[in-house]
Design an enzyme around this catalytic site. Structure first.
Site: not given
Length: 838
Positions: A467, A522
């Site tokens: 993330d 990401e």
């Protein structure tokens, strides 16, 4: 906020204070501002890897040259006196016990050096002797992307820093393989003779282990400190052979810090829980008896060629307004994912987080699975079941930032601002209201690398979705910055080289030990070489999460159909770096949160509540929404990347947003942000809507299943053959080839086209293999799916042959070239049938 000792005398329990010397090892890694592209000019930056004693009034340091020097430990006299002063004098009886158990601990507890030696021996005995290959030369990226030559000085420096760090880890820690096993040294480790607890807390002046096992007596189990800030205590087994700390006991470390006395959950804790009615969490010593530990029964599935990810959140996976469990997810949701045809499940919010509404992104305990959903063994059972079903399991891992909680997280752990994080403003993310790791710190590298390794080793995850990688790679964190694709945006003073090098290290470690592992990053910036192997000079991810596509769909959905440009759609879907794989999605959990809308809600709005029954009158808004929802998902999957992702519930057009239970929030300026009275009504997934054949949601779900079947059958996402032959702005038609399939999209809102000629590269007979207008999918059945189409010679749309089709408005149709022997394959059949379906 910190705990204080109020003067209440805790009950005294016999225990052990280990006062023998501890071996020392390096506390920190720093880099030079003379060459670095990422750091501010401050006196604590250095270009060399060195070990230094923690000091809060001096920046002096001493270079550590050999591993043997690091392993020589010296008990700090000042530490001992501070311990006596803060935690109280140890009585005579206690002192006698210390003297007796020092000898015991010498024979019964491994020192840090002995633990390292034992770990190395066990590694040599492992089947296959997994090893992480040495670094390559990092030069292949210049052949892959010649434009990178203009930034060779930056990239060569970056790779040089990576190589230097690998060399220092090899020299001082026995290699990256051993360095990434920090969980076997720190936190609680159990041997045949007792339990050892170690914690890196260089800012603490004194420390003791407290918990249920010693009635929270701060004087009972006082810890010893080495020169480099590591505190340690050994607790021998009880007389009957049972462990000194029973399984399930609450534990914390009490420290005298520069910020005062505080109780903290151990940084390497493997489980933590929130007592009913309390706000702070408690660490839990989790070590069930052997007969109670979950034993994995099924091997990991092979890495799928075409990655189809079902993004999920265990807590909100129930149809009921409640927090769901690992067990219920295992029994109810995993079979659903398999039946839909996905081959991977990505699970969010696994790492423990005190604030449920953070969606798992404000992590407090990095090694602990969230206790809201069950026990660690429950999670293992879930993953084992997924493997039985043939699903790979990816974890949404958060190494980009951490919760700023001081009671139950890493923030101010040892009373200082800069232990795990950058100090000052650089260590704070103003938008996320969280702390930012110092990736140039030696012990932070150990902690994070070991954390990634822990989830792969202990829980058998098959990979990760990292993330917030964009936030990691740049000092501006991608905030208020618009990336245009200019390479100067990626390689300059705003690049955090320390963070990029950490990503290279963790990817090298993961792929070296687990060649079948899948790692998705990401990144919204489009960093070049992001998905190139580390040995070739890249960052090392397998896939980039293609975030721009979802943003484009939201942008288009705010416009009239007449204002959509098919060229704009195809450009966004194909605008990715050659040779670097992407996972694409039309919408993820981000688009479903309060403040945004799902695609289904953008399209159909409140009509979704009243006009979704198949036996009742529909509306033009619902008809448009159902048609475009299918087209958007299929063209995204068909043209957008080498992997596909869907957030749970979006496969059937979940009608509502995600809103975690919230109470009113009172801001310092007097404003009040209203909550939702702690409601779970919008924090669940209405799978019953997708299963109800009498609702139009069911057609959307069946179409999603057919999409996965199509990819499973033809493997078009990973085919090198991709050619867009038509993007007609007048007709609003897009035609492209992907693999052996031909996709025809008519985005026009009213115009249907008869005898519409489309080009193709393969001559012969074609049949329809997917038709979005089928009644099963909530369409109008305007096509005869049994029809056969034969090509004619002559170039059309720059293709060698062509055939004519009927292209109804707002439809997507996929054709495949077939031989007479292949007719059976051209008929779609449900894949991933469950045993009860067979």
């Amino acid at each position: 906020m910190v705990y204080t000792i109020s003067g209440v005398r805790f009950p005294h329990l016999p225990s052990i204070k280990k006062n023998s010397s501890l071996p020392s090892f390096n506390e920190d890694l720093r880099r030079t501002n003379a060459v670095s592209f990422s750091l501010r000019k401050d006196s604590r930056s250095s270009g060399k890897v060195f070990a230094r004693k923690p000091s809060y009034d001096s920046d002096s340091s001493s270079l550590a040259t050999t591993a043997s020097e690091k392993l020589r430990g010296h008990q700090s006299d000042s530490s001992s006196s501070a311990t006596d002063q803060v935690l109280g004098d140890v009585d005579t009886q206690k002192t006698e016990k210390v003297d007796q158990t020092s000898a015991l601990s010498t024979s019964g507890s491994n020192s840090y050096k002995e633990d390292i030696a034992e770990m190395s021996l066990s590694l040599d005995q492992e089947v296959g002797q997994r090893k992480i290959p040495p670094p390559g030369d990092g030069k292949k990226i210049y052949d892959i992307d010649p434009m990178l030559n203009s930034h060779r000085s930056h990239l060569d420096y970056r790779y040089g820093q990576y190589r230097k760090l690998r060399e220092e880890i090899d020299k001082n820690e026995g290699g990256l393989e051993a360095f990434s096993r920090g969980y076997e040294i720190f936190g609680f480790t159990r041997s045949a003779t007792g339990i050892t607890y170690r914690e890196w807390a260089p800012g603490a002046k004194a420390a003791s282990l407290i918990g249920d096992f010693n009635s929270w007596n701060a004087k009972a189990d006082v810890m010893a400190r080495n020169d480099f800030g590591v505190w340690e205590i050994f607790l021998p087994n009880n007389a009957d052979g049972s462990p000194a700390i029973p399984h399930g006991s609450r534990v914390k470390i009490r420290m005298d810090t520069p910020s005062g006395i505080k109780d903290s959950i151990p940084a390497w804790i493997k489980y933590s829980v929130q007592p009913p009615g309390e706000i702070p969490y408690n660490g839990v010593y989790y070590d069930p008896a052997e007969e109670d530990k979950y034993v994995f029964k099924h091997p990991r599935p092979r890495k799928p060629t075409s990655l189809r990810i079902y993004e999920s959140h265990v807590g909100m996976s129930s149809t009921e307004p409640k927090i769901n469990t690992y067990a219920n997810f295992r029994d109810d949701v995993l079979p659903r994912i398999k039946k839909l045809g996905y081959n991977a499940v990505q699970i969010m919010a696994i790492q423990e987080h005190a604030y449920y509404a953070s969606f798992g992104y404000h992590v407090t305990n990095f090694f602990a699975p969230s206790s809201r959903f069950g026990t660690p063994d429950d999670l293992k059972s879930l993953i084992d079941k997924a493997h039985e079903l043939g699903l790979v399991v990816l974890m949404d891992i958060v190494h980009s930032h951490a919760s700023k909680n001081t009671l139950d997280g890493l923030d101010m752990f040892d009373g200082t601002d800069g232990q795990y994080f950058h100090s000052g403003s650089r260590g704070y993310h103003w938008m996320w209201d969280s702390r930012l790791f110092n990736y140039g710190s030696w012990e932070v590298l150990r902690y994070l690398l070991s954390n990634a390794r822990w989830w792969l080793e202990e829980y058998k995850f098959d990979g990760f979705r990292f993330d917030g990688v964009t936030s990691m790679m740049y000092t501006h964190h991608g905030l208020q910055v618009e990336f245009t694709g200019n390479y100067n945006e990626y390689f300059g003073y705003s690049t955090d080289v320390d963070a990029v090098v950490y990503l290279m290290l963790v990817n090298d470690m993961i792929h070296g030990l687990y060649p079948e592992a899948i790692v998705v990053g990401e990144d919204v910036s489009g960093m070049p070489a992001f998905c190139i192997p580390v040995e070739d000079g890249g960052v090392g991810f397998d896939y980039r999460l293609h975030m721009a596509v979802a943003d484009k769909w939201i942008e288009l959905l705010k416009k009239r159909d007449e204002d959509w440009q098919v060229g704009d759609i195809t450009f966004t879907l194909t605008n990715r770096r050659w040779g670097e794989k992407c996972v694409v999605y039309a919408e993820s959990h981000d688009q479903a949160l309060v403040g945004d809308k799902t695609i289904a809600f953008w399209l159909m709005d409140k009509d979704m509540y009243d006009f979704m029954a198949v036996d009742r009158q529909t509306t033009p808004r619902v008809d448009r929404g159902i048609a475009l929802h299918k087209m958007i998902r299929l063209i995204t999957m068909g043209l957008g990347g080498e992997g596909y992702l869907n957030f749970m519930g979006n496969e059937f057009g979940h009608p509502e947003w995600i809103d975690f239970p919230r109470t009113d929030q009172h801001l310092p300026d007097g404003r009040v942000i209203p909550g939702n009275n702690g409601s779970y009504d919008k924090c669940r997934r209405r799978f019953d809507l997708g299963d109800a054949e009498y609702l139009r949601y069911h057609g959307l779900q069946e179409f999603d299943r057919a999409m996965q079947n199509l990819e499973e059958t033809y493997g078009f996402m990973t085919s090198e053959q991709q050619y867009i032959s038509r993007k007609d702005e007048g007709d609003r038609v897009i035609v492209f080839e992907r693999g052996n399939l031909l996709f025809v999209f008519n985005f026009h809102w009213t115009n249907s086209y008869s005898d519409y000629r489309i080009g193709c590269s393969v001559p012969g007979k074609y049949k329809i293999v997917l038709d979005s207008d089928k009644s099963l999918f909530g369409g109008f059945n305007r096509l005869d799916d049994s029809a056969e189409f034969f090509t004619s010679d002559g170039r059309h749309d720059d293709r060698p042959c062509s055939f004519m089709v009927y292209a109804p408005c707002r439809t997507a149709v996929v054709y495949a070239a077939v031989d007479d022997d292949d007719d059976e394959r051209s008929s779609l059949v449900p894949i991933s049938l469950l045993p009860e379906d067979v």
